[in-house]
Design a protein around this motif. Structure first.
Motif, PDB file in Angstrom:
ATOM      1  N   SER A 183       4.320 122.428  40.053  1.00  0.00           N
ATOM      2  CA  SER A 183       4.649 123.771  40.509  1.00  0.00           C
ATOM      3  C   SER A 183       5.911 124.254  39.805  1.00  0.00           C
ATOM      4  O   SER A 183       6.775 123.455  39.450  1.00  0.00           O
ATOM      5  N   VAL A 184       5.996 125.562  39.624  1.00  0.00           N
ATOM      6  CA  VAL A 184       7.114 126.161  38.905  1.00  0.00           C
ATOM      7  C   VAL A 184       7.862 127.123  39.828  1.00  0.00           C
ATOM      8  O   VAL A 184       7.257 127.927  40.523  1.00  0.00           O
ATOM      9  N   ASP A 185       9.190 127.013  39.835  1.00  0.00           N
ATOM     10  CA  ASP A 185      10.057 127.967  40.525  1.00  0.00           C
ATOM     11  C   ASP A 185      10.532 128.952  39.468  1.00  0.00           C
ATOM     12  O   ASP A 185      11.332 128.598  38.591  1.00  0.00           O
ATOM     13  N   LEU A 186      10.023 130.180  39.508  1.00  0.00           N
ATOM     14  CA  LEU A 186      10.347 131.163  38.476  1.00  0.00           C
ATOM     15  C   LEU A 186      11.805 131.595  38.490  1.00  0.00           C
ATOM     16  O   LEU A 186      12.261 132.268  37.567  1.00  0.00           O
ATOM     17  N   ASN A 187      12.560 131.220  39.516  1.00  0.00           N
ATOM     18  CA  ASN A 187      13.986 131.546  39.579  1.00  0.00           C
ATOM     19  C   ASN A 187      14.858 130.473  38.945  1.00  0.00           C
ATOM     20  O   ASN A 187      16.077 130.599  38.935  1.00  0.00           O
ATOM     21  N   ARG A 188      14.234 129.404  38.427  1.00  0.00           N
ATOM     22  CA  ARG A 188      14.989 128.316  37.795  1.00  0.00           C
ATOM     23  C   ARG A 188      14.538 128.159  36.354  1.00  0.00           C
ATOM     24  O   ARG A 188      13.393 128.446  36.021  1.00  0.00           O
ATOM     25  N   SER A 189      15.440 127.688  35.505  1.00  0.00           N
ATOM     26  CA  SER A 189      15.086 127.469  34.108  1.00  0.00           C
ATOM     27  C   SER A 189      14.120 126.287  33.992  1.00  0.00           C
ATOM     28  O   SER A 189      14.060 125.450  34.891  1.00  0.00           O
ATOM     29  N   PRO A 190      13.378 126.197  32.896  1.00  0.00           N
ATOM     30  CA  PRO A 190      12.435 125.087  32.724  1.00  0.00           C
ATOM     31  C   PRO A 190      13.090 123.711  32.822  1.00  0.00           C
ATOM     32  O   PRO A 190      12.490 122.778  33.339  1.00  0.00           O
ATOM     33  N   THR A 191      14.326 123.573  32.374  1.00  0.00           N
ATOM     34  CA  THR A 191      14.987 122.266  32.422  1.00  0.00           C
ATOM     35  C   THR A 191      15.535 121.930  33.799  1.00  0.00           C
ATOM     36  O   THR A 191      15.931 120.799  34.040  1.00  0.00           O
ATOM     37  N   HIS A 192      15.552 122.901  34.718  1.00  0.00           N
ATOM     38  CA  HIS A 192      16.076 122.674  36.064  1.00  0.00           C
ATOM     39  C   HIS A 192      14.990 122.729  37.138  1.00  0.00           C
ATOM     40  O   HIS A 192      15.281 122.982  38.294  1.00  0.00           O
ATOM     41  N   GLN A 193      13.749 122.488  36.749  1.00  0.00           N
ATOM     42  CA  GLN A 193      12.642 122.415  37.701  1.00  0.00           C
ATOM     43  C   GLN A 193      12.621 121.039  38.349  1.00  0.00           C
ATOM     44  O   GLN A 193      13.258 120.103  37.866  1.00  0.00           O
TER      45      GLN A 193
END
Length: 83
Positions: free
Chosen positions: A21-31
């Motif tokens: 799952s992806v949190d669109l409010n976080r950068s890809p490296t901070h998922q």
């Protein structure tokens, strides 16, 4: 691959629990599972599936979320390709 595409087109797989799952409010490296933008032998796998498993994966675009939905060509013009 054709088997996966066929299942996606039936809509059956959308009910499957997302493996990533992806949190669109976080950068890809901070998922919760850090994302990457390529397949490479030096990048370890984060999950495995079995043949026949039905699943879905959430992801961001190839720029790591730098292209926004604001209809501005500047997003593409100013994309940082070092990410």
């Amino acid at each position: 691959m054709l088997n996966l595409v066929r299942r996606l087109s039936t809509g059956t797989s959308y009910a499957a629990k997302p493996l990533i799952s992806v949190d669109l409010n976080r950068s890809p490296t901070h998922q919760s599972i850090p994302l990457h933008n390529r397949w490479h032998l030096d990048i370890p796998s984060v999950i495995c599936v079995n043949r026949g498993d039905i699943f879905h994966i959430e992801c961001v675009d190839w720029t790591g979320g730098q292209i926004e939905n604001n209809d501005s060509a500047n997003d593409v013009k100013n994309v940082d390709l070092t990410h």
